[in-house]
Scaffold this motif. Sequence first.
Motif, PDB file in Angstrom:
ATOM      1  N   PHE A  49       0.838  -1.197   0.000  1.00 29.04           N
ATOM      2  CA  PHE A  49       0.000   0.000   0.000  1.00 29.04           C
ATOM      3  C   PHE A  49       0.879   1.256   0.000  1.00 29.04           C
ATOM      4  N   LEU A  50       1.872   1.293   0.856  1.00 28.02           N
ATOM      5  CA  LEU A  50       2.782   2.434   0.891  1.00 28.02           C
ATOM      6  C   LEU A  50       3.597   2.547  -0.395  1.00 28.02           C
ATOM      7  N   GLY A  51       3.971   1.403  -0.954  1.00 32.91           N
ATOM      8  CA  GLY A  51       4.715   1.418  -2.215  1.00 32.91           C
ATOM      9  C   GLY A  51       3.915   2.019  -3.353  1.00 32.91           C
ATOM     10  N   TRP A  52       2.663   1.607  -3.492  1.00 29.07           N
ATOM     11  CA  TRP A  52       1.810   2.174  -4.547  1.00 29.07           C
ATOM     12  C   TRP A  52       1.592   3.654  -4.311  1.00 29.07           C
ATOM     13  N   ILE A  85      -3.780   3.282 -12.697  1.00 28.80           N
ATOM     14  CA  ILE A  85      -3.447   1.944 -12.189  1.00 28.80           C
ATOM     15  C   ILE A  85      -2.980   2.038 -10.736  1.00 28.80           C
ATOM     16  N   TYR A  86      -2.143   3.022 -10.414  1.00 23.38           N
ATOM     17  CA  TYR A  86      -1.689   3.181  -9.036  1.00 23.38           C
ATOM     18  C   TYR A  86      -2.844   3.505  -8.104  1.00 23.38           C
ATOM     19  N   CYS A  87      -3.766   4.358  -8.560  1.00 24.34           N
ATOM     20  CA  CYS A  87      -4.947   4.668  -7.738  1.00 24.34           C
ATOM     21  C   CYS A  87      -5.789   3.412  -7.509  1.00 24.34           C
ATOM     22  N   SER A  88      -5.956   2.607  -8.552  1.00 25.95           N
ATOM     23  CA  SER A  88      -6.721   1.362  -8.424  1.00 25.95           C
ATOM     24  C   SER A  88      -6.040   0.402  -7.460  1.00 25.95           C
ATOM     25  N   LEU A  89      -4.724   0.278  -7.559  1.00 30.24           N
ATOM     26  CA  LEU A  89      -4.000  -0.617  -6.656  1.00 30.24           C
ATOM     27  C   LEU A  89      -4.051  -0.127  -5.217  1.00 30.24           C
ATOM     28  N   ILE A  90      -4.028   1.177  -5.021  1.00 28.84           N
ATOM     29  CA  ILE A  90      -4.161   1.724  -3.667  1.00 28.84           C
ATOM     30  C   ILE A  90      -5.538   1.387  -3.097  1.00 28.84           C
ATOM     31  N   ILE A  91      -6.568   1.518  -3.902  1.00 31.24           N
ATOM     32  CA  ILE A  91      -7.923   1.192  -3.442  1.00 31.24           C
ATOM     33  C   ILE A  91      -8.041  -0.299  -3.124  1.00 31.24           C
ATOM     34  N   ILE A  92      -7.497  -1.148  -3.988  1.00 35.25           N
ATOM     35  CA  ILE A  92      -7.574  -2.597  -3.767  1.00 35.25           C
ATOM     36  C   ILE A  92      -6.829  -2.990  -2.498  1.00 35.25           C
ATOM     37  N   THR A  93      -5.607  -2.498  -2.314  1.00 38.55           N
ATOM     38  CA  THR A  93      -4.871  -2.859  -1.098  1.00 38.55           C
ATOM     39  C   THR A  93      -5.512  -2.239   0.143  1.00 38.55           C
ATOM     40  N   ILE A  95      -8.760  -1.907   0.557  1.00 40.42           N
ATOM     41  CA  ILE A  95      -9.880  -2.811   0.852  1.00 40.42           C
ATOM     42  C   ILE A  95      -9.375  -4.083   1.523  1.00 40.42           C
ATOM     43  N   VAL A  96      -8.259  -4.623   1.019  1.00 41.65           N
ATOM     44  CA  VAL A  96      -7.685  -5.835   1.616  1.00 41.65           C
ATOM     45  C   VAL A  96      -7.259  -5.569   3.058  1.00 41.65           C
ATOM     46  N   LEU A  97      -6.637  -4.423   3.292  1.00 45.93           N
ATOM     47  CA  LEU A  97      -6.243  -4.074   4.665  1.00 45.93           C
ATOM     48  C   LEU A  97      -7.455  -3.908   5.564  1.00 45.93           C
ATOM     49  N   ARG A  99     -10.433  -5.272   5.249  1.00 48.15           N
ATOM     50  CA  ARG A  99     -11.036  -6.578   5.529  1.00 48.15           C
ATOM     51  C   ARG A  99     -10.191  -7.414   6.465  1.00 48.15           C
ATOM     52  N   ALA A 100      -8.871  -7.318   6.339  1.00 52.20           N
ATOM     53  CA  ALA A 100      -8.008  -8.110   7.218  1.00 52.20           C
ATOM     54  C   ALA A 100      -8.054  -7.603   8.660  1.00 52.20           C
ATOM     55  N   VAL A 101      -8.205  -6.314   8.831  1.00 52.46           N
ATOM     56  CA  VAL A 101      -8.208  -5.758  10.181  1.00 52.46           C
ATOM     57  C   VAL A 101      -9.567  -5.935  10.847  1.00 52.46           C
ATOM     58  N   TYR A 102     -10.645  -5.712  10.107  1.00 50.91           N
ATOM     59  CA  TYR A 102     -11.973  -5.686  10.710  1.00 50.91           C
ATOM     60  C   TYR A 102     -12.798  -6.951  10.524  1.00 50.91           C
ATOM     61  N   THR A 103     -12.190  -8.045  10.072  1.00 53.65           N
ATOM     62  CA  THR A 103     -12.949  -9.302   9.996  1.00 53.65           C
ATOM     63  C   THR A 103     -12.230 -10.398  10.740  1.00 53.65           C
TER      64      THR A 103
END
Length: 103
Positions: A49-52, A85-93, A95-97, A99-103
């Motif tokens: 996420f920080l990389g993107w 593409i970078y904006c999309s990857l930031i949004i995807i990561t 969402i993954v973060l 979901r991983a934190v709050y589920t």
Amino acid sequence: MSLVFILKEKFKAIFESTFLIVVFSLCGLAISEILIQPFAKLVFVSLFFLGWFVLLIYGLIYKESYMFKCSVKSRLFIYLAEQFIYCSLIIITGIVLFRAVYT
């Protein structure tokens, strides 16, 4: 007067070397089981996420594509596509973060 305080080549060198050092050290910690499995995924996803985010900021500051070596003036479509593409990857990561934190 420009607001850019660091050269593009130096920024790339610092970013790439820091990113690789962090990735390999995290891999070493995960292999030696110091970094346990539930936290390893969060750490790696937040690192990407920080990389993107840094790649997006690079494009916005220097007005140049990071991967394809083209400026805004020469090839606007490639520059905008890469930023999208970078904006999309930031949004995807993000969402993954989330979901991983709050589920």
